[in-house]
Scaffold this motif. Structure first.
Motif, mmCIF file in Angstrom:
data_model
loop_
_atom_site.group_PDB
_atom_site.id
_atom_site.type_symbol
_atom_site.label_atom_id
_atom_site.label_comp_id
_atom_site.label_asym_id
_atom_site.label_seq_id
_atom_site.Cartn_x
_atom_site.Cartn_y
_atom_site.Cartn_z
ATOM 1 N N LEU A 176 0.840 -1.201 0.000
ATOM 2 C CA LEU A 176 0.000 0.000 0.000
ATOM 3 C C LEU A 176 0.878 1.255 0.000
ATOM 4 O O LEU A 176 0.615 2.206 -0.743
ATOM 5 C CB LEU A 176 -0.932 -0.004 1.220
ATOM 6 N N ALA A 177 1.940 1.266 0.804
ATOM 7 C CA ALA A 177 2.850 2.428 0.866
ATOM 8 C C ALA A 177 3.553 2.621 -0.483
ATOM 9 O O ALA A 177 3.698 3.754 -0.951
ATOM 10 C CB ALA A 177 3.869 2.238 1.982
ATOM 11 N N LEU A 178 3.979 1.538 -1.109
ATOM 12 C CA LEU A 178 4.628 1.623 -2.424
ATOM 13 C C LEU A 178 3.649 2.153 -3.473
ATOM 14 O O LEU A 178 3.998 2.975 -4.313
ATOM 15 C CB LEU A 178 5.175 0.259 -2.865
ATOM 16 N N ASP A 179 2.406 1.666 -3.417
ATOM 17 C CA ASP A 179 1.380 2.081 -4.362
ATOM 18 C C ASP A 179 1.077 3.578 -4.185
ATOM 19 O O ASP A 179 0.980 4.326 -5.158
ATOM 20 C CB ASP A 179 0.121 1.241 -4.172
ATOM 21 N N THR A 180 0.960 4.008 -2.936
ATOM 22 C CA THR A 180 0.683 5.415 -2.640
ATOM 23 C C THR A 180 1.807 6.313 -3.149
ATOM 24 O O THR A 180 1.567 7.395 -3.658
ATOM 25 C CB THR A 180 0.520 5.608 -1.106
ATOM 26 N N ALA A 181 3.043 5.828 -3.039
ATOM 27 C CA ALA A 181 4.213 6.597 -3.503
ATOM 28 C C ALA A 181 4.401 6.482 -5.017
ATOM 29 O O ALA A 181 5.298 7.105 -5.580
ATOM 30 C CB ALA A 181 5.457 6.121 -2.778
ATOM 31 N N GLY A 182 3.576 5.653 -5.677
ATOM 32 C CA GLY A 182 3.680 5.477 -7.128
ATOM 33 C C GLY A 182 4.863 4.634 -7.550
ATOM 34 O O GLY A 182 5.374 4.785 -8.652
ATOM 35 N N LEU A 183 5.309 3.737 -6.694
ATOM 36 C CA LEU A 183 6.500 2.925 -6.979
ATOM 37 C C LEU A 183 6.179 1.469 -7.252
ATOM 38 O O LEU A 183 7.091 0.669 -7.475
ATOM 39 C CB LEU A 183 7.479 3.013 -5.796
ATOM 40 N N LEU A 184 4.927 1.100 -7.230
ATOM 41 C CA LEU A 184 4.566 -0.329 -7.371
ATOM 42 C C LEU A 184 4.526 -0.758 -8.815
ATOM 43 O O LEU A 184 4.158 -0.125 -9.710
ATOM 44 C CB LEU A 184 3.216 -0.602 -6.709
#
Length: 77
Positions: A69-77
């Motif tokens: 979720l944190a990666l997705d929020t940061a746009g890194l997923l």
């Protein structure tokens, strides 16, 4: 080089998951950390990861879902 710390986004440089993005979830000692994210959650030698200048806000020992979720929020997923 960026500091080895919980929440630091890294790139795996060795192993079958080389080139994939991961996040440091826990620091075990001066040589090993626990990584998770786009890789299987596992212990990893710090010589096998390249820290980036990015960091996500996660708690020490965060679950795989929280890391993704944190990666997705940061746009890194």
């Amino acid at each position: 080089m960026s500091a080895i710390e919980v929440g630091r986004v890294c790139i795996k440089t060795l192993g079958r998951e080389a080139g994939k993005t991961c996040v440091i979830v826990d620091i075990l000692d001066k040589n090993f950390v626990v990584v998770d994210g786009n890789v299987k959650r596992r212990r990893c030698n710090i010589k096998h990861i390249e820290p980036t200048d990015k960091k996500v806000e996660i708690e020490k020992g965060a679950s795989t879902e929280e890391v993704k979720l944190a990666l997705d929020t940061a746009g890194l997923l």
